[in-house]
Design an enzyme around this catalytic site. Structure first.
Site, short mmCIF file in Angstrom:
data_model
loop_
_atom_site.label_atom_id
_atom_site.label_comp_id
_atom_site.label_asym_id
_atom_site.label_seq_id
_atom_site.Cartn_x
_atom_site.Cartn_y
_atom_site.Cartn_z
N ARG A 181 -5.86 2.83 8.47
CA ARG A 181 -5.80 1.37 8.60
C ARG A 181 -5.53 0.96 10.05
NH1 ARG A 181 -7.24 2.25 3.93
NH2 ARG A 181 -6.68 0.98 2.11
N SER B 82 -4.16 -4.64 -0.74
CA SER B 82 -2.85 -4.06 -0.43
C SER B 82 -2.18 -4.89 0.66
CB SER B 82 -3.00 -2.64 0.10
OG SER B 82 -3.60 -1.81 -0.86
N GLU C 252 0.06 -4.62 5.99
CA GLU C 252 -1.32 -4.30 6.33
C GLU C 252 -2.07 -5.59 6.66
OE1 GLU C 252 -5.22 -3.55 4.47
OE2 GLU C 252 -4.00 -2.05 3.44
N1 EPU Z 1 1.63 3.49 -7.88
C1 EPU Z 1 2.70 3.10 -8.66
N2 EPU Z 1 2.87 1.78 -8.93
C2 EPU Z 1 2.05 0.83 -8.47
C3 EPU Z 1 0.98 1.21 -7.65
C4 EPU Z 1 0.78 2.55 -7.37
O1 EPU Z 1 3.47 3.93 -9.13
O2 EPU Z 1 2.29 -0.35 -8.75
C5 EPU Z 1 1.43 4.91 -7.58
C6 EPU Z 1 0.64 5.62 -8.64
O3 EPU Z 1 1.44 6.68 -9.08
C7 EPU Z 1 -0.55 6.21 -7.97
C8 EPU Z 1 -0.25 6.06 -6.50
O4 EPU Z 1 0.75 5.06 -6.37
O5 EPU Z 1 -0.64 7.56 -8.26
C9 EPU Z 1 -1.48 5.63 -5.73
O6 EPU Z 1 -1.98 4.42 -6.29
P1 EPU Z 1 -3.48 3.92 -6.06
O7 EPU Z 1 -4.42 5.00 -6.43
O8 EPU Z 1 -3.64 2.61 -6.72
O9 EPU Z 1 -3.59 3.78 -4.48
P2 EPU Z 1 -2.61 3.14 -3.41
O10 EPU Z 1 -2.11 4.22 -2.53
O11 EPU Z 1 -1.62 2.27 -4.08
C10 EPU Z 1 -4.50 2.86 -1.62
C11 EPU Z 1 -5.11 1.79 -0.74
C12 EPU Z 1 -6.01 0.87 -1.55
C13 EPU Z 1 -7.11 1.73 -2.18
C14 EPU Z 1 -6.45 2.81 -3.04
C15 EPU Z 1 -7.45 3.78 -3.63
C16 EPU Z 1 -3.49 1.44 1.01
C17 EPU Z 1 -2.48 0.53 1.61
N3 EPU Z 1 -4.06 1.02 -0.11
O12 EPU Z 1 -3.66 2.23 -2.57
O13 EPU Z 1 -6.62 -0.04 -0.64
O14 EPU Z 1 -7.99 0.94 -2.96
O15 EPU Z 1 -5.54 3.59 -2.23
O16 EPU Z 1 -7.89 4.65 -2.65
O17 EPU Z 1 -3.76 2.49 1.58
C18 EPU Z 1 -6.48 -2.22 0.32
O18 EPU Z 1 -6.31 -1.66 1.41
O19 EPU Z 1 -6.51 -3.47 0.22
C19 EPU Z 1 -6.60 -1.40 -0.90
C20 EPU Z 1 -6.66 -1.94 -2.11
#
Ligand code: EPU
Length: 340
Positions: A165, A240, A336
């Site tokens: 990012r 995010s 972000e």
């Molecule tokens: N999780 C929770 N609770 C929540 C959300 C997530 O426990 O409310 C945990 C889950 O255990 C899951 C882990 O977090 O295993 C990862 O969750 P997720 O796959 O939804 O991905 P993220 O790390 O929360 C990132 C990006 C997203 C992108 C997803 C998928 C960032 C800041 N965000 O989210 O990007 O879609 O991975 O690759 O890196 C964006 O930047 O706007 C965005 C949506």
């Protein structure tokens, strides 16, 4: 011809749907429009904000300057051979529209980035990423105009200094560079599919797809995003709101002792990425609503505008979340989204 408007509402130009006004507003359809704008006395006397799709921005007040909307269109093949194609996209093209165009043509590389809101020109600024792929994996170069020098600049992917990012457009070139187009390098055959991300794997298995193609991966990503992330057309949000924090192995060990279930992933240089959504959920914020603002029910990284929220309310919510995560885990969450 430049058409500069005054006192323009930005409500429909930011995905949080915040009602603020720009003192001056101008849409740019090609680089010569921009060069014309740079010569005006108005340009030199006002603060400037360049707006793409408004999907990564939170307005907390009216913008007392010129908002420049990037509307440069066009998809053009720059070069191709048997196995690859170099595609140039105007900065004002919709990112998802570009992904759908490539999926339709059978060009691989950006299918995991399906349904990300915003424009092609905004994509390199934060090096958009999802489901195991980042823009930097396929980006060849960025073209645009240096706003202080009034000159055209061509940056190679390396010169963009991409990170998680992160890019040069958030640092040295922040506020002084206008992105006109991006060029992607895509595969026409022997595609390298990224299906290792748990959720993609699960969808493909459920759909009984053993040898997926580009469209299958894109469809899987679209269904995952639809199930987890709110559609900005229905519920104001900017994806995010926070970045996933990175910590050293020592900090990770301390966190694991206190919280054995903490989700983490290896990152660069013996650093680990922690799932910020999990940290926020553990602090009790998931699905919470305060007046017109709240934390999304399915993904705690996403803050939402339930109606007539103003930007300051969303920022206050973000600050409360940061304070709680800091107190419980000793981790500072970085935003972000760009705050104005
Ligand atoms: N999780 C929770 N609770 C929540 C959300 C997530 O426990 O409310 C945990 C889950 O255990 C899951 C882990 O977090 O295993 C990862 O969750 P997720 O796959 O939804 O991905 P993220 O790390 O929360 C990132 C990006 C997203 C992108 C997803 C998928 C960032 C800041 N965000 O989210 O990007 O879609 O991975 O690759 O890196 C964006 O930047 O706007 C965005 C949506």
């Amino acid at each position: 011809m430049l058409h500069i408007e005054e006192n323009v509402s930005l409500a429909s130009l930011n995905t949080f749907g915040i009602e603020v006004k720009a003192k001056y507003f101008v849409s740019i359809y090609n680089e010569s429009d921009l060069l014309e704008l740079l010569k005006l006395p108005l340009w030199k006397s006002q603060p400037v904000l360049i707006l793409g799709g408004g999907s990564n921005i939170l307005f907390t007040r009216d913008f007392d300057g010129i908002v420049v909307q990037s509307c440069i269109k066009g998809l053009e093949i720059q070069e191709e051979n048997e196995s690859e194609v170099w595609l140039r996209a105007g900065a004002g093209e919709s990112w998802h529209g570009l992904v759908m165009h490539c999926v339709g043509k059978g060009w691989g590389g950006i299918e995991n980035l399906s349904l990300i809101p915003g424009t092609a020109g905004a994509a390199p600024i934060q090096n958009i990423g999802a489901y195991g792929v980042e823009l930097k994996d396929v980006l060849e170069s960025v073209d645009g105009v240096h706003l202080e020098q009034g000159t055209h600049l061509h940056l190679s992917a390396e010169e963009c200094q991409f990170g998680y990012r992160e890019s040069i457009f958030k640092h040295q070139l922040q506020k002084i560079f206008f992105i006109s187009s991006i060029t992607l390098r895509l595969t026409k055959k022997n595609h390298i599919l990224h299906t290792e991300y748990g959720a993609i794997h699960d969808v493909l298995e459920r759909r009984n797809i053993r040898t997926p193609g580009i469209r299958d991966v894109s469809d899987a990503v679209i269904s995952i995003r639809r199930s987890k992330l709110p559609d900005p057309a229905e519920l104001g949000n900017a994806g995010s709101f926070f970045k996933n924090p990175t910590v050293s192995d020592e900090v990770l060990e301390r966190l694991k002792r206190a919280h054995p279930a903490i989700p983490y992933y290896p990152f660069d240089n013996q650093q680990f990425k922690i799932a910020a959504g999990w940290l926020i959920e553990q602090c009790g914020w998931k699905g919470k609503r305060i007046g017109s603002v709240g934390v999304h029910v399915n993904q705690s990284l996403v803050l939402v505008n339930y109606g007539r929220a103003n930007g300051k309310e969303i920022l206050q919510l973000a600050n409360s979340i940061q304070r709680d995560v800091e107190q419980k885990f000793g981790i500072t969450l970085k935003m972000e989204v760009n705050i104005f």
